[in-house]
Design a protein around this motif. Structure first.
Motif: not given
Ligand SMILES: C[S@@+](CC[C@H](N)C(=O)[O-])C[C@H]1O[C@@H](n2cnc3c(N)ncnc32)[C@H](O)[C@@H]1O
Lengths: 281, 153, 125
Positions: A73, A109, A139, A195, A211-212
């Protein structure tokens, strides 16, 4: 030592159940690379034995889920969605909501917290205490949430896409790191939320940043995540996704709109009424 | 304000390695308390003002060469003595600046000095060591230490 | 323009910004950089500036550039190991627009240039 098929199947089943993340066969090397540090940290001689232990010890299984989610991130490096947020979304909401209504924003997230703190900075700068706001930051990773709550960032992290006027305004040095000020933390609530499972009941949101993270889910999970999120949005709310993500072809309940130079998504009924600086995309 | 510690040096060193010397995380700097062999190249910056002292990095000859080639993205054979002096000087400048940020405000950082061992030993006879971090990188010794010449209180 | 007394650091920065499509001019300290600016027919879009350098340091360079109307367009970005809160505030007060603390990863430079609108954010990985 390579993972056996059964071991890999256990790990991929685990992250699939717990986080809805899909690990195809062929990703064995990724699993091994990510689990090796965990095995070392817990004094387990090999990744295989670590996986074996994780089948009996819940805490280790949680660590596996954490290690296999990508947490990459940064602050506000993608300018477009954040400028759309400050230049189009917030002014609109300030007109549509009564001054007493708190604006509600969800960072769905939030990883290590850069996104919710970044949003808090933008809200502070744009609203200038003319009205209140609250941010829910969620998260699935307990470790990431802990880091996010602490609000301490290394020098390398504050270098990543954080405008320096924001750094000097909202952070203090703390040893070799930087600590987020209380002014920013005070309006953020952190909570562990998966989520891919039913969401906790909460007041609806004006803006959601998701996002992402959709990129890691399969189509069916994407669809159900989007549907659940939509049910927690105000009918005229806004959803921002990562640059590589879309609702199109997944959830018809959203309509894509162009907001400045970014794409945003809104619950479908909301887009029938014309809105100032917004065009259909 | 507390003095810098070995943990601080380790945090700083880790970031320097990730940024410049080992971006892929394949050849990390490995701390160890083993006494290093005879260092050969010494790079130092001085801090003056509210706090007075030095931040010193010492390298074996091969370690200094590895550092220069990694920093500049060049082959080992291409690296000249000037490159080594420039590269280790910049490394100690970066580490020294980060150490300075842990010290009382209003301290100044000097430009780096680089010396080979024959000139370099005990350049600061009046200084006492505050903390150090020793270790190896690609099996070559590197040490980082912080020295003060003024008692702080 | 890349201004740093370390050749190694100039090389690192040159590689990063060349990849982003910039043409690079180098100077080893603030004085050299001012001379170079005088000799250029068109001022550079952005200067990446170290702080501690012989002859004229980066802060003095920033003040000198800010005092001249014809250099208004140049974006000034400090790239330095000076990392106290107070030092960053000083550099901003002198007229620097952005600040990257050493050590930095290449992404940090790219992302800051994107924040400044100097590279399209599509360049970001
Ligand atoms: C690549 S990061 C994105 C962070 C931020 N939103 C950004 O765009 O910079 C993905 C995040 O999604 C979280 N994540 C993955 N699967 C998830 C789920 N099922 N429910 C909630 N969070 C989740 C991960 O723990 C991680 O922190």
């Amino acid at each position: 030592m390579a993972l056996t098929q059964q071991e890999f199947a256990f790990v991929s089943g685990l992250v699939r159940r717990e986080a809805a993340i899909v690990l195809e066969t062929g990703k064995e090397y990724l699993v091994e690379a990510r689990l090796l540090p965990l095995a070392r940290r817990t004094g387990t001689p090999s990744v295989s034995e670590f996986v074996a232990r994780a089948q009996r010890e819940r805490a280790l299984a949680d660590q596996i889920v954490d290690a296999l989610t990508t947490n990459e991130t940064s602050w506000l490096r993608d300018r477009e969605p954040f400028s759309a947020f400050t230049d189009i979304v917030l002014p609109g909401l300030m007109e549509q909501r009564t001054p007493m209504q708190k604006l509600r924003v969800w960072s769905a997230a939030c990883s290590s917290g850069q996104e919710p703190y970044g949003l808090a900075m933008l809200l502070e700068e744009t609203l200038k205490s003319s009205r209140q706001y609250e941010i829910l930051a969620t998260d699935i990773s307990a470790e990431m949430l802990e880091r996010a709550k602490n609000g301490r960032y290394s020098q390398l992290e504050v270098n990543r896409g954080l405008p320096v006027p924001m750094l000097v305004k909202y952070f203090q040095r703390a040893g070799t790191e930087w600590q987020v000020n209380d002014a920013l933390r005070r309006n953020i609530t952190f909570q562990k939320v998966n989520l891919a499972a039913p969401l906790p009941p909460v007041q609806p949101f004006d803006v959601v940043f998701l996002r992402n993270v959709l990129i890691y889910f399969d189509l069916e999970t994407k669809r159900s995540v989007l549907r659940r999120i939509r049910s927690l949005m105000r009918p005229d709310g806004w959803l921002f996704l990562g640059a590589a993500e879309t609702t199109i072809g997944i959830d018809d309940g959203f309509e894509r709109v162009v907001a400045g130079r970014a794409s945003a998504y809104r619950p479908r009924a909301a887009t029938t009424a014309p809105v100032g600086a917004m065009r259909k995309g | 304000m507390t003095s810098p510690t070995t943990d601080d040096l380790q945090a700083i060193t880790e970031q320097v390695w990730l940024s410049y010397l080992d971006p892929e995380g394949i050849n990390p700097f490995l701390p160890s308390e083993e006494a290093p062999g005879m260092p050969c190249v010494i790079a130092a910056v001085s801090v003056t003002g509210a706090w007075e002292g030095h931040v010193v990095m010492s390298f074996s000859e091969p370690a200094s060469k590895l550092a220069a080639s990694a920093l500049m993205g060049m082959e080992d054979e291409e690296v000249t003595r000037d490159d080594i002096a420039d590269a280790v000087g910049e490394l100690v400048n970066v580490i020294g600046g980060n150490v300075k940020s842990l010290l009382p405000d209003g301290s100044l950082l000097s430009l780096p000095h680089v010396a080979t061992i024959d000139e370099g030993v005990n350049k600061w006879p009046a200084a006492v060591e505050v903390c150090h971090l020793r270790g190896s990188w690609q099996n070559e010794p590197i040490a980082i230490s912080v020295w003060t010449s003024k008692s702080t209180g | 323009m890349v201004i740093d007394d370390s050749r190694a650091m100039r090389l690192i920065l040159r590689r990063i910004v060349t990849q982003l499509g910039f043409e690079v001019h180098e100077a080893g300290n603030g004085r050299e950089a001012l001379d170079l600016l005088e000799s250029m027919s068109e001022p550079p879009q952005v200067a990446l500036i170290d702080w501690n350098m012989p002859e004229m340091n980066g802060l003095e360079f920033v003040s000198a550039v800010r005092s001249q109307e014809r250099f208004r367009q140049i974006t000034l970005m400090m790239v330095t190991t000076e990392s106290e809160h107070g030092q960053i505030v000083r550099a901003l007060a002198a007229g620097a627009h952005e600040y990257v603390i050493k050590p930095f990863t290449p992404d940090a430079i790219t992302e800051k240039l994107a924040l400044l609108g100097l590279v399209p954010s599509g360049t970001l990985s």
